[in-house]
Each structure stands twice: as C-alpha cells, then as structure tokens.
Design an enzyme around this catalytic site. Structure first.
Site, mmCIF file in Angstrom:
data_model
loop_
_atom_site.group_PDB
_atom_site.id
_atom_site.type_symbol
_atom_site.label_atom_id
_atom_site.label_comp_id
_atom_site.label_asym_id
_atom_site.label_seq_id
_atom_site.Cartn_x
_atom_site.Cartn_y
_atom_site.Cartn_z
ATOM 1 N N PRO A 129 1.198 -0.769 -0.612
ATOM 2 C CA PRO A 129 -0.088 0.440 -0.122
ATOM 3 C C PRO A 129 0.825 1.091 0.202
ATOM 4 O O PRO A 129 0.461 2.184 -0.797
ATOM 5 C CB PRO A 129 -0.678 -0.496 1.120
ATOM 6 N N TYR A 130 1.680 1.117 0.650
ATOM 7 C CA TYR A 130 2.773 2.430 0.777
ATOM 8 C C TYR A 130 3.448 2.371 -0.756
ATOM 9 O O TYR A 130 3.449 3.650 -0.883
ATOM 10 C CB TYR A 130 3.582 2.048 1.989
ATOM 11 N N MET A 131 4.284 1.572 -1.417
ATOM 12 C CA MET A 131 4.291 1.328 -2.613
ATOM 13 C C MET A 131 3.516 2.556 -3.535
ATOM 14 O O MET A 131 4.078 2.640 -4.719
ATOM 15 C CB MET A 131 4.756 -0.015 -3.203
#
Length: 215
Positions: A129-131
């Site tokens: 999700p961060y990427m």
C-alpha cells in the site's frame, strides 16, 4: 533559493532543514504540525509554519506562498495503517503539488521510495500500500507541469552520512544514510539537469556533487 520543507520534523526532514539552514545560498521554511515543533525551530532561528497535510489545499497554498521550491519529505510512518498511508503519502503529496501550482512555485522535489516507479519490483512487497501511494503521488507530479525531481532512496539508515552515493535508474537494492539523502536534495535543488527526472539513490562511490551532475 527559498525552500519550503514539508515533513520538516521527519527523519530526513530534520537533516534537510539543518543543512539548508547552514547553507548560505538558501533560506528554509519548515512546515510542522505542532506548536512545540514550531517553537523549537524558531528558537534556533529557523522560520516555521503550522500546517496539516490532512487540511485544505488553500491552507497549504497559504503556507507555501513566497518560496522558490517545495520539498516533500513527509510520511505517515511505519506504525500507521493503510488509511494514513492513503491520506498522507498519497493525498497529502497530491495536495502539496496542487498547492504549489496554485502558489506559482514551479520547483518541486519529491522524496519517494526505491523503485516506486517499477510495479514489478514491489508486486509481493509487505508494504505494497505504501509503494502504491508513492507510485501514484510520483505520477501526479510527473504530469503536473512543475520542474520536478523525484528522489527514490534505498533502505534508510540513521548512521552519519559519508558523502558517497550512487544515483541512477534501476539500481541494485541498497541502503543510504538519511543525512546523505538530505545532502543530495540540497545539491539537486538548483541542478537543472535533474528537472523532469526521477532516480534511485543508494550509498556508492561518487561524491554527491558528481552523482547529481550525472543524473
């Protein structure tokens, strides 16, 4: 150059603010969320403003006015969930880009994540999700019309910087001290060869000046 740092209380942000404050060629303004952070900076002679990435674009625009460049080095942190990642790392970044455009600030440096431009590299990542957030924030910046530079550092370390880095496309995974990431940002601010470009960044053998010159 008058530089506005978003995420000034973060781990890279603190190094960046200190380096810009010590650099006679630049004036820095730090954006923070808490009054205590603002006072601590001002007590050291560093201008600071209160603003929140979860606030309005108009509030960000008011904070950003009268500067030459914006550096986005904010992050939701490793202890939050995908909701904060969405609100800070994606929407906060996009709002900052829109606010910079409205404030007629054309220079924008984004601190992203290693290989965020390459979906295949993080297809099975535990921080997917961060990427994803970093990927689409970067894509928004690429399409913004601003004079952007996207810095994609490898694994971040708290060791003192050594001033030796490797910058380029599709590097082998590596790590880098946060202090050196900040120094690369300072070097890249006025380096027009870095405009409209993104690059991975790890510890290497080149001086920071030479590495940025090769971008």
């Amino acid at each position: 150059m008058k530089v506005f740092v978003i995420g000034a209380n973060g781990q890279i942000g603190k190094h960046l603010v200190n380096q810009l404050h010590a650099n006679e060629q630049h004036e820095v303004t730090a954006m923070v969320r808490k009054e205590g952070q603002k006072k601590e900076l001002e007590d050291r002679g560093i201008p600071a403003v209160l603003a929140d990435l979860e606030g309005s674009i108009s509030d960000l625009e008011s904070a950003i006015k009268d500067v030459d460049a914006v550096v986005f080095t904010a992050g939701s942190g490793g202890k939050t969930g995908p909701d904060k990642t969405l609100l800070i790392d994606l929407d906060g970044a996009v709002k900052s880009i829109e606010a910079a455009k409205k404030a007629n600030v054309n220079r924008f440096v984004m601190v992203s994540a290693f290989q965020a431009n390459n979906r295949d590299s993080w297809a099975d990542s535990p921080i997917k999700p961060y990427m994803v957030a970093k990927h689409f924030a970067d894509e928004t910046l690429v399409q913004s019309g601003l004079d952007y530079t996207i810095v994609r550092p490898g694994g971040l370390q708290n060791e003192p910087g050594i001033g030796k880095v490797l910058a380029g496309e599709n590097l082998e995974r590596g790590s880098i001290p946060r202090e050196d990431v900040a120094a690369v940002i300072v070097e890249a601010l006025e380096a027009e060869n870095t405009y409209q470009k993104g690059f991975d960044l790890i510890t290497g053998v080149d001086s920071i000046h030479d590495a940025v010159g090769k971008i």
